[in-house]
Structures are given as C-alpha cells and as structure tokens.
Scaffold this active site. Structure first.
Site, short mmCIF file in Angstrom:
data_model
loop_
_atom_site.label_atom_id
_atom_site.label_comp_id
_atom_site.label_asym_id
_atom_site.label_seq_id
_atom_site.Cartn_x
_atom_site.Cartn_y
_atom_site.Cartn_z
N PHE A 129 0.96 -1.15 -0.15
CA PHE A 129 0.07 0.17 0.04
C PHE A 129 0.75 1.07 0.05
CE2 PHE A 129 -2.33 3.66 2.34
CZ PHE A 129 -3.31 3.50 1.49
N ASP A 214 9.46 2.23 1.34
CA ASP A 214 8.22 3.07 2.01
C ASP A 214 8.26 2.51 3.39
OD1 ASP A 214 5.81 3.91 2.78
OD2 ASP A 214 4.79 3.58 1.03
N LYS A 243 3.36 9.38 8.44
CA LYS A 243 2.63 8.88 9.72
C LYS A 243 3.39 9.67 11.02
CE LYS A 243 -0.21 5.56 8.13
NZ LYS A 243 -0.21 4.69 6.73
#
Ligand code: PLP
Length: 393
Positions: A129, A214, A243
């Site tokens: 993702f 990532d 995040k």
C-alpha cells in the site's frame, strides 16, 4: 441521502473528545486504550507534553510562510533526518501518498537526467500500500483501490512480496526502481524475510535500479529502530516517511541520497504547505524523543513483552488467533474469526485496534507504553478471545 461528509469510510459509531498518552476518551463517556494510534500516527501517544509545548511555542511565532523563503525549522528537520539515516537530503510534503509520489517523480527524473527516459517502470509488491493518489494506487497492489479510476497511471509492475527471484524475473530495460515496504502494514503486517532487502539492494546495484523504501508506517521507531531497514543493515536510495513523523500533525517527507536528490532542481517539484514552520517544529519535537538509543531500547523491551503476552494468548486460543506476527510495536494478530468481529469485541472491552488485509488485526500502540499498558492490553485481548471462543463453542 448524501451525507455532508462523503461516504468514503466505513466508520465505527464512536467519537473522541480527548486524548491523553495511550488513552482516548469517547463522547460516550468511556476510556479506551488506543493501540491503533490513528494508524501508527500518534507514535508518542496523545497530547505528549513535549509535542504540545513545541506546537504552542511555534503556534505563537509563525505557522506558514511558503517555500519561497528559507524555513529554519525545515532545514533543521532535514539536517537531523539526514544525519540519522542513509539520506543526504529531504523534501517535505503533507502526507504519505505525497511522499511516495515525490519519490516516484524523483525516480523518473533521475533516469531521465541520466539519459534513460525509457526507464520509468517501478516494481512493487503484492500486498503493498502506498497511498490513494492516482500514481500511488497504481504503485500499490490493491486492484480494489484502482476500481473505477481507469486509466491506471502507467509504469508499475507487481511481484509476490519476499521473493527475490520474482523481482529479478520482472526486471526489463524499462525498469527504474524497486519500491517496497520493509514491513507491510495495510497488507497485513508482513515482515520482509531475512536477506530480502539485501537481495533487493544487490539486484538494484546489478541492474542500475534505484531502491525505494516506503517506511511511512514501519518507520519512526515503530519496529524498535529509527527505521526498519536498519535491522537488515541495508540502505535504500530513497525513502518515504510520514505518519509517525509528525506524531499527529500532518507531515511527510521523501529522503534520498545526494546522487538521487540532485535530480531535483528549481521548479522540479513543490508544495504549498509542505515543510511549513508549524509542522516542522512538531516533527523536530518528535525526533527529540524518538531518535534516541535509550528510547528505542525501551521500545524493543516493551515490544518483546507484548509479543510474548500475545503469543501465549494465541497458543491458548487457536480457534480465535492463528498467529502473531510483526516487528517491534508493529504487530498483527492473524485472526481465525473475521477480524472485524475481534476488533468489535476488543472495542467493547476497551481496546482500539485496526483491521488490515489477510484477516489481520493490527496493533500499533504508542511507543511510550510501559508494562502497565502491556498488561492491560493483554488482559483485554485474552478476555476477548475467551468470549469469542465461548461463543464459537
Ligand atoms: C499510510 C500509508 C501510506 C499513505 O499515507 P497517507 O498519509 O494516507 O497518504 C503510504 N504507504 C504506507 C506504507 C502507509 O502505511
């Protein structure tokens, strides 16, 4: 009737009015132990005094001024992130998807400037993702997120996660980079098998590809090291972060080596809000705490005790939990019952957790938890499994 907020989320009927450390207080009067952390965002819990102080201090000085000007808080954040990682330079944005998007553009620009504009394809992994923009849904594995948005952004190939030979077989003269999450989050907490990242590094070097990590979910101390790639003693050429970077303030960043970063020059990329003084002041405050060997050692210790507690529950309740997986405080309970059912039960018993693919329940507690929170979580999970096992029997 069309609700005023577009219906893109299947929301729990629960709202919060206050957060304090590892706890959230709901409008229903109940207190919840927050092991979701807004999906690994509130890495230091809610309203950490050090972060609140930084936000208040900067909030009274300057919020925004545009990247037309120098931003000292941004320069400081870049200097500290590059000092702590493989990277030599950073670009700041407002979200994870934008950080990946920046990396995709950087990969293409790098090869273009090196006389290989045909090299634009990026190999990614199944289960991955990378965000919800048009390019990042194409980069990610999930066909569900691409449904109805044709045509797909071109330039992305997918192979099974964890298999070096599959990546090698997918390399063509058009391949530009390999994009991988060292620990997959949305895909169900899948840890890269030992040697995988090193194998990717070797492949990238052999074929002139860039290695792009990532670490939006697994970075910023989540696995017990500042970044998850450190466990494997391997460095990427570029990396997306977000995040936990802002601890709840929206900020993302793309980090890169000098060789890659130098592909960007005046006008190559930009962002109105990215790297503004307020966001960078908060991210610097997050780094003050997380980029500390003592802090990370505590994360590793508390993670080990949580993992042991979860493992014992899984052993005792094979009818509810099939396995415990993950690294550090990025943990997944592979559920036997539907994961949403387990999450609902945990919620009724006062613990917040998050669903992931592969019928997994994600636990992403704040990195500041101690023995008391581990005991409380283990007690609630145990109780919930006992109740679900009784129901199934
Ligand atoms: C959350 C996430 C993203 C997207 O971040 P947004 O801030 O939602 O755009 C990208 N990659 C990974 C690994 C993530 O966990």
């Amino acid at each position: 009737m069309q609700p005023a907020v577009m219906a893109t989320y299947d929301r729990f009927d629960l709202a919060f009015e206050k957060g304090e450390g590892p706890y959230l207080f709901a409008t229903n009067g109940r207190r919840y132990l927050d092991f979701g952390g807004g999906v690994a965002v509130t890495a230091l819990g809610h309203c950490h005094p050090h972060l609140v102080a930084a936000l208040e201090r900067q909030g009274k000085l300057l919020w925004h001024c545009s990247n037309l000007y120098r931003i000292p808080e941004q320069e400081r954040l870049a200097a500290r992130l590059t000092a702590a990682t493989f990277a030599d330079a950073a670009f700041f944005c407002n979200s994870g998807a934008e950080a990946v998007e920046c990396g995709i553009k950087l990969v293409r620009k790098f090869h273009d400037l090196n006389g290989a504009p045909d090299r634009y394809r990026i190999i990614g992994c199944e289960g991955s993702f990378h965000g919800r923009t048009l390019a990042t849904i194409a980069a990610g594995a999930s066909p569900k997120y691409r449904e109805g948005y044709a045509p797909d952004v071109d330039g992305f190939d997918h192979v099974p996660f964890g298999h070096i030979a599959a990546v090698e077989a997918a390399i063509t003269p058009q391949t530009a980079a390999i994009l991988v999450e060292p620990v997959q989050g949305e895909g169900g907490i899948n840890v890269a098998p030992a040697g995988y990242l090193k194998g990717l590094r070797a492949l990238a070097d052999r074929h002139g590809l860039l290695l792009f990590f990532d670490e939006i979910q697994c970075g910023m101390g989540r696995t017990g090291r500042l970044f998850a790639y450190e466990w494997d003693d391997v460095a990427p050429d570029l990396m997306a972060v977000a995040k936990g970077l802002g601890g709840g303030f929206p900020i993302g960043g793309c980090l890169a080596t000098a060789a890659v970063a130098s592909a960007f020059s005046f006008g190559s990329h930009g962002s109105t809000f990215g790297g503004n003084p307020l966001g960078c002041a908060v991210a610097n405050a997050v780094l003050d705490l997380v980029n500390d060997e003592g802090f990370l050692a505590d994360v590793r210790a508390v993670a080990t005790s949580l993992q042991q507690g979860l493992q014992q529950i899984a052993t005792k309740h094979p009818g509810v939990l099939a396995a415990v997986r993950g690294k550090g405080l990025m943990l997944g309970l592979k559920s036997v019952v539907p994961n949403r059912m387990l999450i609902d039960r945990l919620q009724q018993n006062g613990l917040l957790a998050i669903p992931a693919a592969d019928n997994v329940v994600r636990l992403l507690p704040p990195l500041i938890i101690g023995a008391a929170e581990v005991n409380e979580a283990v007690r609630i999970i145990e109780q919930s499994c006992t109740e679900l096992a009784a129901k199934a029997a």
